[in-house]
Motif scaffolding. Structure first.
Motif, PDB file in Angstrom:
ATOM      1  N   SER A   1      -1.432   7.203  15.553  1.00 47.68           N
ATOM      2  CA  SER A   1      -0.239   6.423  14.726  1.00 47.68           C
ATOM      3  C   SER A   1      -0.794   5.570  13.760  1.00 47.68           C
ATOM      4  N   ASP A   2      -2.094   5.429  13.743  1.00 46.02           N
ATOM      5  CA  ASP A   2      -2.478   4.392  12.780  1.00 46.02           C
ATOM      6  C   ASP A   2      -2.837   5.289  11.162  1.00 46.02           C
ATOM      7  N   VAL A   3      -2.297   6.590  11.054  1.00 46.36           N
ATOM      8  CA  VAL A   3      -2.563   7.304   9.919  1.00 46.36           C
ATOM      9  C   VAL A   3      -1.202   7.260   8.947  1.00 46.36           C
ATOM     10  N   ARG A   4      -1.411   7.104   7.771  1.00 43.71           N
ATOM     11  CA  ARG A   4      -0.419   6.890   6.868  1.00 43.71           C
ATOM     12  C   ARG A   4      -0.514   8.374   6.069  1.00 43.71           C
ATOM     13  N   TRP A   5       0.919   9.193   6.081  1.00 43.38           N
ATOM     14  CA  TRP A   5       1.017  10.498   5.861  1.00 43.38           C
ATOM     15  C   TRP A   5       1.577  10.582   4.452  1.00 43.38           C
ATOM     16  N   TYR A   6       0.941  11.333   3.586  1.00 41.04           N
ATOM     17  CA  TYR A   6       1.338  11.467   2.067  1.00 41.04           C
ATOM     18  C   TYR A   6       1.525  13.061   2.003  1.00 41.04           C
ATOM     19  N   GLN A   7       2.561  13.280   0.706  1.00 34.69           N
ATOM     20  CA  GLN A   7       2.930  14.829   0.631  1.00 34.69           C
ATOM     21  C   GLN A   7       2.354  14.873  -1.036  1.00 34.69           C
ATOM     22  N   ALA A   8       1.543  15.872  -1.119  1.00 30.74           N
ATOM     23  CA  ALA A   8       1.078  16.228  -2.634  1.00 30.74           C
ATOM     24  C   ALA A   8       2.205  17.025  -3.345  1.00 30.74           C
ATOM     25  N   PRO A   9       2.090  17.017  -4.544  1.00 32.71           N
ATOM     26  CA  PRO A   9       3.194  17.629  -5.412  1.00 32.71           C
ATOM     27  C   PRO A   9       3.064  19.098  -5.090  1.00 32.71           C
ATOM     28  N   ASP A  10       2.324  19.785  -4.494  1.00 34.17           N
ATOM     29  CA  ASP A  10       2.659  21.377  -4.010  1.00 34.17           C
ATOM     30  C   ASP A  10       3.047  21.322  -2.488  1.00 34.17           C
ATOM     31  N   GLY A  11       3.389  20.446  -1.908  1.00 37.95           N
ATOM     32  CA  GLY A  11       3.925  20.158  -0.616  1.00 37.95           C
ATOM     33  C   GLY A  11       2.816  20.140   0.502  1.00 37.95           C
ATOM     34  N   THR A  12       1.613  20.104   0.175  1.00 35.15           N
ATOM     35  CA  THR A  12       0.562  19.619   1.109  1.00 35.15           C
ATOM     36  C   THR A  12       0.746  18.440   1.734  1.00 35.15           C
ATOM     37  N   VAL A  13       0.893  18.265   2.885  1.00 30.33           N
ATOM     38  CA  VAL A  13       0.957  17.187   3.721  1.00 30.33           C
ATOM     39  C   VAL A  13      -0.509  16.698   4.475  1.00 30.33           C
ATOM     40  N   PHE A  14      -0.710  15.417   4.068  1.00 31.20           N
ATOM     41  CA  PHE A  14      -2.167  14.940   4.582  1.00 31.20           C
ATOM     42  C   PHE A  14      -2.205  13.618   5.078  1.00 31.20           C
ATOM     43  N   GLY A  15      -3.009  12.956   5.882  1.00 30.04           N
ATOM     44  CA  GLY A  15      -2.846  11.766   6.465  1.00 30.04           C
ATOM     45  C   GLY A  15      -4.300  11.104   6.246  1.00 30.04           C
ATOM     46  N   LEU A  16      -4.205   9.852   6.037  1.00 28.42           N
ATOM     47  CA  LEU A  16      -5.697   8.994   5.953  1.00 28.42           C
ATOM     48  C   LEU A  16      -5.242   7.603   6.872  1.00 28.42           C
ATOM     49  N   PRO A  17      -6.333   7.241   7.554  1.00 24.91           N
ATOM     50  CA  PRO A  17      -6.310   6.089   8.253  1.00 24.91           C
ATOM     51  C   PRO A  17      -5.936   4.706   7.450  1.00 24.91           C
ATOM     52  N   LYS A  18      -4.975   4.153   8.079  1.00 26.23           N
ATOM     53  CA  LYS A  18      -4.240   2.970   7.155  1.00 26.23           C
ATOM     54  C   LYS A  18      -5.354   1.866   6.980  1.00 26.23           C
ATOM     55  N   LEU A  19      -6.348   1.634   7.993  1.00 30.63           N
ATOM     56  CA  LEU A  19      -7.152   0.523   7.912  1.00 30.63           C
ATOM     57  C   LEU A  19      -8.605   0.974   7.100  1.00 30.63           C
ATOM     58  N   GLU A  20      -8.564   2.061   6.662  1.00 36.97           N
ATOM     59  CA  GLU A  20      -9.688   2.353   5.655  1.00 36.97           C
ATOM     60  C   GLU A  20      -9.430   2.763   4.198  1.00 36.97           C
ATOM     61  N   LEU A  21      -8.122   2.419   4.193  1.00 34.09           N
ATOM     62  CA  LEU A  21      -7.711   2.513   2.644  1.00 34.09           C
ATOM     63  C   LEU A  21      -7.469   0.821   1.865  1.00 34.09           C
TER      64      LEU A  21
END
Length: 283
Positions: free
Chosen positions: A24-44
């Motif tokens: 649950s500590d992952v922040r999710w993003y959507q790229a312009p082509d619809g690709t969804v990816f997550g990055l750890p909140k604490l490491e950003l």
């Protein structure tokens, strides 16, 4: 050529794909082509987060259970409809936060039976089943919203007799940049035709967008389609040329429609199928 997620992974090695297990500590993003990816909140760092949001949109994850269920169905490739459905993908441009709420309220009043799923604050998906609103009326609503609520919506839609929801969603994300006018609702089949003609450099995307058709293109299907094209979509003349009963030909075209979502007996879908057949034979 690298996929969108592979390019993101090369910049952010800690990135996770939507299909992977994540905390649950992952922040999710959507790229312009619809690709969804997550990055750890604490490491950003804050700077990294700001830079990232210039090219990717934070995905809304604080949703009610029903919204979350449909969001998950859109983002994965496992949910399948066994009845007619239509998917409408909207990219929004608006001037203030209240405008978004007004827009969603108008949509809910106009389409009370539809599932309206807020993916990001600039991206809405509408899922209809069995009965669909008239597209001309929907365009009228968009014009009224643009005037009264200061929200513009660029829209791509696809109707299917049955089929998988996720792949259609991902196709729409690639095609939405071609939907230029905010008061017009674009059929995805027309945009895909132009995409395939104009975007030949995107070889990592093209196979994914045409996969449902290509998987159905055995020699018999290609022969049937080419005969149909040669006879100007006239089913009776095509059946005679193939020494086939008209009902048998219609049955085969019905099965192709269920498998791909494109009806070779209609002009726009036939044009797209002809282009995909031509590209497939040239590869």
């Amino acid at each position: 050529m690298l996929t969108t997620f592979e390019r993101i992974k090369s910049i952010f090695p800690m990135a996770v794909h939507r299909s992977e297990e994540a905390s649950s500590d992952v922040r999710w993003y959507q790229a312009p082509d619809g690709t969804v990816f997550g990055l750890p909140k604490l490491e950003l760092t804050e700077r990294e987060r700001q830079l990232l949001e210039w090219s990717a949109t934070p995905l809304l994850t604080r949703l009610d259970p029903r919204q979350a269920k449909w969001q998950d169905r859109l983002l994965t490739d496992t949910y399948r409809f066994a009845r007619p459905f239509r998917l409408m993908s909207l990219v929004l441009h608006y001037q203030d936060a209240e405008a978004l709420e007004q827009f969603l309220d108008v949509l809910a009043d106009f389409m009370p039976e539809a599932e309206i799923v807020l993916m990001t604050r600039s991206h809405v998906e509408i899922i209809e089943t069995d009965q669909f609103v008239e597209l001309t009326e929907f365009e009228d609503v968009l014009r009224a919203i643009a005037s009264d609520c200061y929200v513009e919506a660029h829209v791509v839609y696809s109707a299917r007799p049955l089929g998988d929801l996720g792949p259609l969603y991902h196709q729409h994300q690639a095609l939405l940049p071609l939907a230029k006018l905010s008061t017009k609702v674009y059929p995805a089949s027309q945009l895909l035709y132009h995409y395939l003609l104009q975007r030949h450099e995107t070889f990592d995307v093209r196979p994914r967008l045409t996969a449902p058709v290509v998987e159905s293109l055995d020699k018999t299907t290609i022969d049937v389609l080419e005969a149909l094209f040669a006879h100007s979509l006239n089913v009776s003349h095509t059946a005679k040329a193939l020494f086939m009963h008209r009902n048998t030909l219609n049955y085969r075209l019905d099965r192709l429609y269920e498998a791909t979502g494109y009806d070779a007996r209609t002009f726009y879908d036939a044009s797209l199928l002809q282009l995909i057949v031509t590209l497939h034979k040239s590869e």
